[in-house]
Design a protein around this motif. Structure first.
Motif, PDB file in Angstrom:
ATOM      1  N   LEU A 166       0.847  -1.197   0.000  1.00 18.27           N
ATOM      2  CA  LEU A 166       0.000   0.000   0.000  1.00 18.27           C
ATOM      3  C   LEU A 166       0.881   1.245   0.000  1.00 18.27           C
ATOM      4  O   LEU A 166       0.955   1.976   0.978  1.00 18.27           O
ATOM      5  N   VAL A 167       1.572   1.483  -1.110  1.00 22.42           N
ATOM      6  CA  VAL A 167       2.581   2.540  -1.140  1.00 22.42           C
ATOM      7  C   VAL A 167       2.085   3.838  -1.791  1.00 22.42           C
ATOM      8  O   VAL A 167       2.678   4.893  -1.612  1.00 22.42           O
ATOM      9  N   GLU A 168       0.982   3.769  -2.527  1.00 18.67           N
ATOM     10  CA  GLU A 168       0.460   4.970  -3.201  1.00 18.67           C
ATOM     11  C   GLU A 168      -0.519   5.701  -2.284  1.00 18.67           C
ATOM     12  O   GLU A 168      -1.209   5.066  -1.485  1.00 18.67           O
ATOM     13  N   PRO A 169      -0.622   7.054  -2.426  1.00 15.52           N
ATOM     14  CA  PRO A 169      -1.670   7.775  -1.699  1.00 15.52           C
ATOM     15  C   PRO A 169      -3.056   7.265  -2.098  1.00 15.52           C
ATOM     16  O   PRO A 169      -3.248   6.758  -3.204  1.00 15.52           O
ATOM     17  N   ILE A 170      -3.999   7.394  -1.167  1.00 16.32           N
ATOM     18  CA  ILE A 170      -5.392   7.014  -1.446  1.00 16.32           C
ATOM     19  C   ILE A 170      -6.249   8.268  -1.351  1.00 16.32           C
ATOM     20  O   ILE A 170      -6.151   9.023  -0.381  1.00 16.32           O
ATOM     21  N   GLU A 171      -7.088   8.449  -2.378  1.00 16.78           N
ATOM     22  CA  GLU A 171      -7.970   9.608  -2.369  1.00 16.78           C
ATOM     23  C   GLU A 171      -9.415   9.125  -2.229  1.00 16.78           C
ATOM     24  O   GLU A 171      -9.852   8.236  -2.973  1.00 16.78           O
ATOM     25  N   THR A 172     -10.131   9.676  -1.264  1.00 18.40           N
ATOM     26  CA  THR A 172     -11.558   9.361  -1.133  1.00 18.40           C
ATOM     27  C   THR A 172     -12.361  10.622  -1.471  1.00 18.40           C
ATOM     28  O   THR A 172     -11.782  11.642  -1.828  1.00 18.40           O
ATOM     29  N   ASN A 173     -13.683  10.566  -1.318  1.00 20.38           N
ATOM     30  CA  ASN A 173     -14.515  11.745  -1.620  1.00 20.38           C
ATOM     31  C   ASN A 173     -14.198  12.908  -0.702  1.00 20.38           C
ATOM     32  O   ASN A 173     -14.440  14.062  -1.050  1.00 20.38           O
ATOM     33  N   THR A 174     -13.680  12.626   0.486  1.00 24.70           N
ATOM     34  CA  THR A 174     -13.532  13.701   1.468  1.00 24.70           C
ATOM     35  C   THR A 174     -12.086  14.005   1.857  1.00 24.70           C
ATOM     36  O   THR A 174     -11.834  15.024   2.487  1.00 24.70           O
ATOM     37  N   ALA A 175     -11.139  13.141   1.518  1.00 13.88           N
ATOM     38  CA  ALA A 175      -9.763  13.381   1.982  1.00 13.88           C
ATOM     39  C   ALA A 175      -8.756  12.618   1.136  1.00 13.88           C
ATOM     40  O   ALA A 175      -9.093  11.636   0.465  1.00 13.88           O
ATOM     41  N   THR A 176      -7.522  13.114   1.196  1.00 13.81           N
ATOM     42  CA  THR A 176      -6.413  12.390   0.571  1.00 13.81           C
ATOM     43  C   THR A 176      -5.517  11.848   1.681  1.00 13.81           C
ATOM     44  O   THR A 176      -5.162  12.573   2.613  1.00 13.81           O
ATOM     45  N   TYR A 177      -5.181  10.571   1.579  1.00 13.41           N
ATOM     46  CA  TYR A 177      -4.327   9.907   2.567  1.00 13.41           C
ATOM     47  C   TYR A 177      -2.976   9.675   1.905  1.00 13.41           C
ATOM     48  O   TYR A 177      -2.831   8.781   1.063  1.00 13.41           O
ATOM     49  N   GLU A 178      -1.995  10.531   2.271  1.00 14.07           N
ATOM     50  CA  GLU A 178      -0.686  10.462   1.611  1.00 14.07           C
ATOM     51  C   GLU A 178       0.057   9.172   1.953  1.00 14.07           C
ATOM     52  O   GLU A 178       0.785   8.626   1.143  1.00 14.07           O
ATOM     53  N   ASP A 179      -0.100   8.685   3.197  1.00 15.18           N
ATOM     54  CA  ASP A 179       0.643   7.503   3.648  1.00 15.18           C
ATOM     55  C   ASP A 179      -0.320   6.525   4.329  1.00 15.18           C
ATOM     56  O   ASP A 179      -0.312   6.371   5.554  1.00 15.18           O
ATOM     57  N   PRO A 180      -1.188   5.878   3.531  1.00 10.60           N
ATOM     58  CA  PRO A 180      -2.218   5.027   4.150  1.00 10.60           C
ATOM     59  C   PRO A 180      -1.627   3.912   5.016  1.00 10.60           C
ATOM     60  O   PRO A 180      -2.145   3.629   6.100  1.00 10.60           O
ATOM     61  N   ALA A 181      -0.528   3.303   4.569  1.00 12.85           N
ATOM     62  CA  ALA A 181       0.067   2.206   5.360  1.00 12.85           C
ATOM     63  C   ALA A 181       0.571   2.737   6.702  1.00 12.85           C
ATOM     64  O   ALA A 181       0.441   2.075   7.735  1.00 12.85           O
ATOM     65  N   GLY A 182       1.142   3.958   6.673  1.00  8.74           N
ATOM     66  CA  GLY A 182       1.644   4.560   7.915  1.00  8.74           C
ATOM     67  C   GLY A 182       0.516   4.766   8.916  1.00  8.74           C
ATOM     68  O   GLY A 182       0.689   4.541  10.114  1.00  8.74           O
ATOM     69  N   ILE A 183      -0.662   5.185   8.416  1.00 12.17           N
ATOM     70  CA  ILE A 183      -1.819   5.370   9.311  1.00 12.17           C
ATOM     71  C   ILE A 183      -2.245   4.023   9.887  1.00 12.17           C
ATOM     72  O   ILE A 183      -2.460   3.868  11.086  1.00 12.17           O
ATOM     73  N   LEU A 184      -2.324   3.022   9.015  1.00  8.28           N
ATOM     74  CA  LEU A 184      -2.877   1.742   9.451  1.00  8.28           C
ATOM     75  C   LEU A 184      -1.929   0.965  10.360  1.00  8.28           C
ATOM     76  O   LEU A 184      -2.382   0.126  11.148  1.00  8.28           O
ATOM     77  N   LYS A 185      -0.637   1.266  10.283  1.00  8.53           N
ATOM     78  CA  LYS A 185       0.300   0.563  11.181  1.00  8.53           C
ATOM     79  C   LYS A 185      -0.005   0.869  12.645  1.00  8.53           C
ATOM     80  O   LYS A 185       0.304   0.073  13.529  1.00  8.53           O
TER      81      LYS A 185
END
Ligand code: SF4
Ligand code: SF4
Length: 310
Positions: A50-69
């Motif tokens: 999960l190395v790419e940023p994730i964009e949803t309707n309300t926010a961009t998550y630059e480091d999704p794996a970092g959040i989920l760790k």
């Protein structure tokens, strides 16, 4: 470094606001889908990709794996969904609102939701509370002249639920009697102590039918509050409930009356509620009403704003 910004009369901590605007749960839902539909053996191997940023309707998550760790231990509960359900002993039972047992995927997803919300909201609340210069959570009704709403004027006490171990943090009288352990603080029949309603006998810790709590009557403050500084003297060790005001996860409600015995073990039961609760008394809840509502909706939950903790 934390940047702070003045909004009307209170300061909103920007780390707290950032977290509120980037809830982990939308990314968790994506991970659930990828894990169950992909070849991943465990959650760590999925997060590694999960190395790419994730964009949803309300926010961009630059480091999704970092959040989920931050939530890895909880996320690993999803791995049980790839095992034979017969080989897993249930640690909890998740029921729908009609008290029917939910199937394994929904139950696990709800359990993960509640655990992640609990951790995330503890961080958000801690960030947001700090700069508010507010002591409302640590005082009884009308104890500082700041509580002035009609609802609060009718309140006789403020209740702070505690675990049994947390009762040792306070040097207060302990009331655990035949009468107290068969009732609760808000029962229709008011517990009497020394011929008076319990809330007229000063601050104390009570053992109730539903657990322990500290009662702060009108005009009293928690013994650990340094009122002149608005600071908690035991902040690093403060009770769990003091860490989690005033936006609450209510995806699941613990319902001890529905606990079940399985193979001689008592398994705790939870009912799906699908909500996030927030208390109007709190200045940052009032200030961030729209952001809290969006946080809840983005997590797939209904925001509920309550007038008072009662
Ligand atoms: S323990 Fe600390 S945070 Fe909790 S009510 Fe007392 S002063 Fe407030
Ligand atoms: S009411 Fe809100 S700002 Fe005030 S002490 Fe409680 S959590 Fe903090």
């Amino acid at each position: 470094m934390t940047t702070k910004e003045k909004i009307t009369n209170i300061t909103i901590n920007q780390d707290g606001l950032q977290l509120l605007q980037h809830p982990a749960l939308p990314v968790v839902r994506i991970v659930e889908f990828l894990f169950l539909s992909g070849p991943f053996e465990d959650i760590e191997s999925l997060l590694g990709e999960l190395v790419e940023p994730i964009e949803t309707n309300t926010a961009t998550y630059e480091d999704p794996a970092g959040i989920l760790k931050n939530y890895l231990t909880t996320l690993k509960e999803l791995e049980s969904l790839k095992k034979e359900s017969d080989s897993i002993s249930p640690k909890q039972i998740i029921l729908d609102e009609n008290l029917n047992k939910l199937e394994q995927f929904t139950a696990t997803s709800l359990w993960v939701t509640q655990q992640i919300l609990t951790m995330e909201l503890e961080r958000i609340n801690s960030f947001l509370c700090g700069p508010c210069n507010c002591i409302l959570c640590c005082v009884g009704p009308d104890s500082d002249g700041e509580k002035s709403s009609g609802a609060e004027k009718q309140q006789h006490f403020f209740e702070i639920p505690l675990t049994e171990a947390e009762t040792d943090l306070f040097d207060l009288p302990i009331i655990s009697t035949e009468e107290s352990i068969v009732t609760h603080a808000n029962a229709d029949f008011t517990l009497q102590c020394d011929g008076k309603p319990f809330y007229e006998t000063g601050s104390a810790i009570y053992k109730w039918q539903n657990g322990w709590s500290m009662i702060l009557p009108r005009g009293e403050v928690c013994s650990h509050l340094e009122k002149s500084k608005g600071a908690c003297r035991i902040y690093p060790e403060r009770p769990t409930v003091c860490r989690r005001p005033q936006i609450f996860p209510y995806a699941l409600e613990k319902t001890p009356e529905h606990d079940r015995k399985i193979d001689g073990n008592s398994i705790p039961a939870y009912v799906n509620r699908g909500k996030i609760l927030a208390v109007w008394d709190c200045p940052y809840v009032r200030e961030l009403k729209d952001e809290i509502a969006l946080y809840a909706e983005t997590c797939g939950l209904e925001p509920v704003f309550m007038e008072n903790k009662g």
